[in-house]
Design an enzyme around this catalytic site. Structure first.
Site, short mmCIF file in Angstrom:
data_model
loop_
_atom_site.label_atom_id
_atom_site.label_comp_id
_atom_site.label_asym_id
_atom_site.label_seq_id
_atom_site.Cartn_x
_atom_site.Cartn_y
_atom_site.Cartn_z
N SER A 192 -9.53 2.50 2.53
CA SER A 192 -8.25 3.18 1.58
C SER A 192 -7.32 2.41 1.15
O SER A 192 -6.52 2.69 0.44
CB SER A 192 -7.77 4.09 2.78
OG SER A 192 -7.16 3.47 3.79
N LYS B 113 0.96 -1.22 0.08
CA LYS B 113 -0.04 -0.08 -0.20
C LYS B 113 0.85 1.24 0.04
O LYS B 113 1.84 1.29 0.70
CB LYS B 113 -0.90 0.00 1.21
CG LYS B 113 -2.03 0.96 1.27
CD LYS B 113 -2.98 1.03 2.52
CE LYS B 113 -3.57 2.12 2.82
NZ LYS B 113 -4.72 1.96 3.54
N SER C 72 -10.62 0.05 6.04
CA SER C 72 -9.53 0.25 4.88
C SER C 72 -8.87 -0.89 4.42
O SER C 72 -8.53 -1.10 3.35
CB SER C 72 -8.68 1.36 5.21
OG SER C 72 -9.28 2.56 5.86
#
Length: 478
Positions: free
Chosen positions: A163, A88, A187
């Site tokens: 996210s 990420k 997320s």
């Protein structure tokens, strides 16, 4: 019989990290060939999915050659030796950018790895690149002014969540063997559910946050943040979590656990999800002690989550978003809606407006602390030998923008739609999301398994039982 190259490529893309690591260790495939297969695949899928925002392909190939050389000389070590993974964008990787999707950070190159990155590298993992996030990881849909929108690889018209949306989409499409995400408000779990992958949100204090952006300074918000793997299998989630966890995972067995399958209540739940929950309860009752009741504090958790995220009106997030500039949030939001020419995406500016509206008073923060202190003790006992089974969201992946409108509406609809994910964040609990079914459109339905810290191994065992008895990961074919 020798398999044709295209079949070998497909097999590698479908493999989880453990399977690929074994093939590499047995010299049935070189690390370089595995990396090449993933690079070719990422180059193919990324123009439409937009999951990978920065690559290090040249470096990955060089590291794969080094790994292959070590293997030939008997010097290979690490449970992820030679295995290509993704990361990420929120995690620092030396020599790569950490931008949070912000235009003002487009040239911020890091000189040090985040601790989770360092631990994975020490186990032999090779990082292919970094995946997309919303700005400041502040929304459950993935779009930003720097890199643009990530699409769900199972239907490009639909959200990948956020996210960790770029990471969820990338793993769903077979862009890496495994990856890492973070979760302060669903997320990891939103992308896992929407994209049909396995995701594990760690509990309070279980994984180092060093090198994770943006930094979380408030201790009430910090307890809600969990870092963990996004994978193709539960056994990979167990493996990667064991690598990045601060402490060894305690040994637990499912024997003696009660499974609490959340009943349908006064919260939205699509028919396909309700039917799947009923099926899970029926199957659970045949193998385990099973019940259906609302867990303690379920009705309070979404509001408390929103208030915690709004402490000080999210002043630190606002400062990060605008680089310390003193701006009127409403002006920024409406200017972006009208012109699209501000430096901050409307998702973030509107979320910051919401934080200013929900900002709790000093007295309310004290009450929240007392509430959490008392509730932590109650839940620690309640979840000692119990696992909660509940949806991630009330429906499968909707069209782009729908989740944003449902969670950030001035009508406070987050109180209807957020409780399923807010529960694990508010109480700092570990949560494993596994794909367990599909709706009538073929979109995946993720189910989350939640318990207390220390029961992670029981969650993984139940997740493996779910894989055996329900649907499992299937790579999205574009």
């Amino acid at each position: 019989m020798v398999k044709p190259p295209e079949l070998v490529d497909a097999l590698v893309l479908d493999m989880d990290a453990l399977e690929l690591a074994q093939l590499i260790s047995e010299k049935k495939i070189s690390s370089r060939r595995a990396v090449e297969i993933y690079i070719d695949h990422l180059n193919s899928i990324n123009p439409s999915v937009n999951c990978l925002v920065e690559e290090r392909f040249k470096e990955a190939l060089s590291e794969a050659d080094i790994a292959d050389g070590l293997l030939e000389r008997g010097g290979a070590s690490g449970v992820l030796f030679g295995v290509p993974i993704s990361m990420k964008e929120a995690f620092d990787v030396a020599g790569m950018k950490t931008t949070g999707g912000l235009l003002r950070r487009k040239d911020f190159v890091m000189d040090k790895d985040a601790e989770v990155v360092q631990r994975l590298k020490e186990q032999g993992a090779i990082i292919l690149g970094k995946s997309n996030t919303p700005e400041l990881c502040f929304c459950q849909e993935t779009d930003n002014k720097l890199y643009g929108r990530t699409n769900n690889p199972r239907d490009l018209r639909r959200t990948a969540g956020g996210s960790s949306g770029g990471e969820g989409a990338l793993i769903a499409a077979g862009g890496a063997a495994a990856g890492i995400g973070s979760d302060i408000g669903g997320s990891i779990r939103f992308p896992s559910h929407f994209n049909g992958v396995v995701g594990f949100k760690s509990g309070n204090g279980q994984v180092s946050k060093q090198g994770s952006y943006p930094g979380v300074k408030n201790e009430l918000q910090e307890r809600m943040l969990g870092i963990g793997p996004i994978t193709k299998s539960v056994k990979d989630a167990r493996l990667l979590y064991g690598v990045i966890a601060e402490n060894p995972v305690p040994k637990r067995n499912l024997d003696g656990f009660t499974l609490n399958v959340l009943p349908a209540a006064d919260y939205p739940m699509a028919d396909h999800t309700r039917n799947l929950m009923d099926s899970i309860f029926g199957a659970s009752a045949l193998s385990f002690e099973a019940e259906r009741e609302m867990p303690p504090y379920f009705n309070d958790s979404a509001l408390v989550w929103q208030e915690i995220m709004s402490i000080d009106g999210a002043a630190d997030a606002r400062k990060e978003a605008y680089g310390g500039k003193s701006l009127n949030l409403y002006n920024s939001y409406f200017r972006e809606r009208l012109t699209g020419k501000t430096e901050v995406h409307r998702y973030l500016s509107w979320a910051l407006i919401g934080a200013s509206l929900y900002k709790p008073s000093g007295k309310r923060v004290v009450k929240i602390r007392d509430f959490l202190h008392h509730g932590d003790h109650i839940l620690d006992d309640y979840l000692k030998n119990r696992i909660l089974i509940m949806p991630v969201y009330h429906k499968t992946a909707p069209r782009h923008g729908t989740v944003y409108r449902e969670l950030f509406s001035i009508r406070k609809t987050f109180r209807q739609y957020l409780p399923y994910v807010a529960y694990a964040n508010t109480w700092g609990l570990p949560s494993l999301t596994v794909p367990a079914g599909f709706d009538e459109k073929g979109l995946p339905i993720g189910i989350q398994l939640i318990s207390r810290n220390g029961n992670e191994e029981a969650l993984f065992q139940l997740g493996e039982w779910m894989e055996q008895n329900f649907q499992t990961y299937k790579r999205a074919i574009l």
